[in-house]
Design a protein around this motif. Structure first.
Motif, PDB file in Angstrom:
ATOM      1  N   GLY A   1      -3.813   5.356  10.320  1.00 55.12           N
ATOM      2  CA  GLY A   1      -4.722   4.597   9.448  1.00 55.12           C
ATOM      3  C   GLY A   1      -6.141   4.599   9.993  1.00 55.12           C
ATOM      4  N   TYR A   2      -6.243   4.435  11.293  1.00 55.13           N
ATOM      5  CA  TYR A   2      -7.552   4.427  11.964  1.00 55.13           C
ATOM      6  C   TYR A   2      -8.245   5.792  11.803  1.00 55.13           C
ATOM      7  CZ  TYR A   2     -10.800   3.048  15.679  1.00 55.13           C
ATOM      8  OH  TYR A   2     -11.914   2.703  16.392  1.00 55.13           O
ATOM      9  N   THR A   3      -7.440   6.867  11.959  1.00 57.69           N
ATOM     10  CA  THR A   3      -7.999   8.225  11.818  1.00 57.69           C
ATOM     11  C   THR A   3      -8.464   8.460  10.383  1.00 57.69           C
ATOM     12  OG1 THR A   3      -6.389   8.917  13.467  1.00 57.69           O
ATOM     13  CG2 THR A   3      -7.523  10.667  12.314  1.00 57.69           C
ATOM     14  N   ILE A   4      -7.643   8.025   9.422  1.00 56.07           N
ATOM     15  CA  ILE A   4      -8.025   8.193   7.999  1.00 56.07           C
ATOM     16  C   ILE A   4      -9.377   7.531   7.756  1.00 56.07           C
ATOM     17  CG2 ILE A   4      -7.466   7.516   5.620  1.00 56.07           C
ATOM     18  CD1 ILE A   4      -4.506   7.710   6.402  1.00 56.07           C
ATOM     19  N   MET A   5      -9.508   6.290   8.253  1.00 51.16           N
ATOM     20  CA  MET A   5     -10.762   5.572   8.023  1.00 51.16           C
ATOM     21  C   MET A   5     -11.944   6.262   8.704  1.00 51.16           C
ATOM     22  SD  MET A   5      -9.785   3.547   5.930  1.00 51.16           S
ATOM     23  CE  MET A   5     -11.395   2.916   5.577  1.00 51.16           C
TER      24      MET A   5
ATOM     25  N   ARG B   1     -12.249   9.496   9.299  1.00 53.80           N
ATOM     26  CA  ARG B   1     -12.597  10.711   8.536  1.00 53.80           C
ATOM     27  C   ARG B   1     -13.322  10.341   7.247  1.00 53.80           C
ATOM     28  NH1 ARG B   1     -12.821  14.317  12.204  1.00 53.80           N
ATOM     29  NH2 ARG B   1     -10.945  14.396  13.445  1.00 53.80           N
ATOM     30  N   ILE B   2     -12.859   9.283   6.598  1.00 51.99           N
ATOM     31  CA  ILE B   2     -13.510   8.879   5.344  1.00 51.99           C
ATOM     32  C   ILE B   2     -14.930   8.391   5.633  1.00 51.99           C
ATOM     33  CG2 ILE B   2     -13.433   7.166   3.457  1.00 51.99           C
ATOM     34  CD1 ILE B   2     -10.413   7.740   3.323  1.00 51.99           C
TER      35      ILE B   2
ATOM     36  N   LEU C   1     -16.819   9.527   7.970  1.00 55.22           N
ATOM     37  CA  LEU C   1     -17.596  10.760   8.175  1.00 55.22           C
ATOM     38  C   LEU C   1     -17.949  11.405   6.834  1.00 55.22           C
ATOM     39  CD1 LEU C   1     -18.719  12.655  10.385  1.00 55.22           C
ATOM     40  CD2 LEU C   1     -16.592  13.923  10.262  1.00 55.22           C
ATOM     41  N   LEU C   2     -16.978  11.392   5.901  1.00 56.39           N
ATOM     42  CA  LEU C   2     -17.223  11.965   4.572  1.00 56.39           C
ATOM     43  C   LEU C   2     -18.343  11.195   3.872  1.00 56.39           C
ATOM     44  CD1 LEU C   2     -16.317  13.980   2.332  1.00 56.39           C
ATOM     45  CD2 LEU C   2     -14.792  12.191   1.516  1.00 56.39           C
TER      46      LEU C   2
END
Lengths: 202, 218
Positions: free
Chosen positions: A177-181, A183-184, A186-187
């Motif tokens: 979940g932390y990684t998803i956030m 990356r988002i 960064l997007l």
């Protein structure tokens, strides 16, 4: 002009979302070339100029000839007869490299971690004590799960391993979940840069 | 000569560097500082081989037409352009290479990494399915962290805050739960992994120093 080129190249990269295409491939190769060139220049400047050329020719530190010669021995890779000599600098890098790892690794990743886990509860609030106990249980049960030499036939042993799985799933889920956030975020940042460039052009 | 000398270099270098961490002798400390500089110098020569390999590979692709010639040419031209600009104008602030780095490399690399957001979301869609107990725990933990890291999570915590005997208490405190998951159970399992990884690294390092692991000599 630069802004327009960067914007177009960013679009080329984002075009990969529709599948591999010539525009993405072109930009990808451009990034590879620029990165390799920049990396080469950086190491050449930091390693060769500052650590070899200046000490040797400006400061008179002649001992730097030794690593220079050792480095040049890499070029024996191209000789079929003498290519075993190219292993000497590799042996130096490998031996000293792994030697440099052992001490700090044991210190920071084992001793300090044990120190941080085995704490004295005196003076702590009930909440802090519970948290430290949970950390300890998570640590021990996860380690137990990975002790493959032990058989886990009895219900109590299975239970300990299952608690380990529970904590691992909790940790993996949180990390994912932390990684998803991340990356988002960064997007979103890239989209912001994208629109900033558009507004600076028009 | 072919086997024994490299093994001896690895043994002596490895032992010296291991002991210098534990024994505070000026001679060993100086050797340690020297070795760090030597690494940089030797690495430059290794980099020359890497660059030769890159150029050879791209040139081969160009000559043999294994892919469209524009791609290997792009890599070669951009590489040489950056290197030549760096040689003539340096790397300092305001130089052409610095300009290329800030205006092309940084935003393009960020864009490439941002692409991962789409793929990681797609992976999350497949991974976060409540098929059994373990996957449900994974899903719940991930959802809590996602909610705890966005402004909506803060808003929900504010909306659901009630006052019990003068103390504020959020019923759906996603940011608080996120902090707890990341700093309590997550720390425990991370430590377990760090122990395992470190023991693996140290044992492999010792195998290399003692000459048991010789795969690198082939």
């Amino acid at each position: 002009m630069v802004e327009i080129i960067t914007l177009i190249l960013m679009l080329f990269v984002l075009s990969f979302l529709m599948g591999d295409n010539p525009f993405f491939k072109f930009t990808e190769r451009l990034i590879v070339g620029i990165s390799a060139g920049y990396g080469f220049l950086k190491l050449f400047d930091d390693g060769f100029i500052k650590k070899f050329w200046i000490p040797l020719f400006q400061e008179g530190q002649y001992w730097v000839i030794i690593p220079g010669l050792l480095g040049m021995m890499f070029f024996f890779t191209f000789s079929k007869r003498w290519n075993f000599l190219a292993k000497y600098p590799l042996a130096f890098l490998l031996g000293t490299g792994v030697g440099l790892e052992i001490g700090p690794r044991i210190e920071t990743s084992i001793l300090r971690q044990i120190n941080a886990t085995a704490v004295n509860f005196s003076g702590m609030s009930a909440g802090q004590v519970i948290n430290y106990i949970i950390i300890l249980i998570a640590l021990l049960t996860t380690m137990y799960y990975f002790l493959f030499v032990l058989r886990r036939d009895r219900p109590a042993e299975k239970l300990i391993a299952n608690i380990g799985i529970f904590f691992m799933m909790l940790g993996f889920g949180a990390s994912f979940g932390y990684t998803i956030m991340g990356r988002i975020s960064l997007l979103i940042e890239v989209i912001n840069i994208f629109f900033e460039k558009i507004t600076s052009i028009f | 000569m072919k086997i024994m000398v490299p093994l001896l270099i690895v043994f002596i270098g490895g032992m010296l560097m291991t002991f210098q961490y534990y024994i505070d002798i000026p001679l060993l400390n100086n050797i340690y500082k020297g070795v760090l500089d030597w690494h940089m110098v030797i690495a430059v020569f290794a980099l020359v081989i890497a660059v030769k390999s890159l150029i050879e590979r791209q040139w081969k692709n160009f000559r043999q037409k294994t892919e469209h010639p524009v791609y290997p040419l792009t890599t070669l031209i951009s590489f040489f352009a950056v290197v030549l600009l760096g040689i003539f104008f340096g790397l300092k602030q305001g130089s052409p290479v610095n300009f290329i780095y800030n205006n092309f490399l940084v935003p393009l690399q960020a864009t490439i990494f941002s692409l991962l957001a789409f793929y990681i979301s797609s992976a999350a869609y497949r991974a976060f399915r409540a098929k059994n107990f373990s996957s449900t725990v994974l899903l719940i933990a991930a959802m809590i962290v996602v909610m705890g890291r966005i402004p909506l999570g803060d808003l929900i915590a504010t909306w659901t805050t009630i006052s019990i005997s003068g103390k504020d208490f959020a019923i759906l405190d996603f940011p608080g739960w996120t902090r707890w998951i990341l700093t309590v159970p997550n720390v425990g399992i991370k430590r377990a992994f760090i122990f395992g990884i470190t023991l693996g690294i140290v044992s492999t390092s010792l195998k290399v120093i003692l000459g048991i692991e010789r795969g690198w000599l082939k």
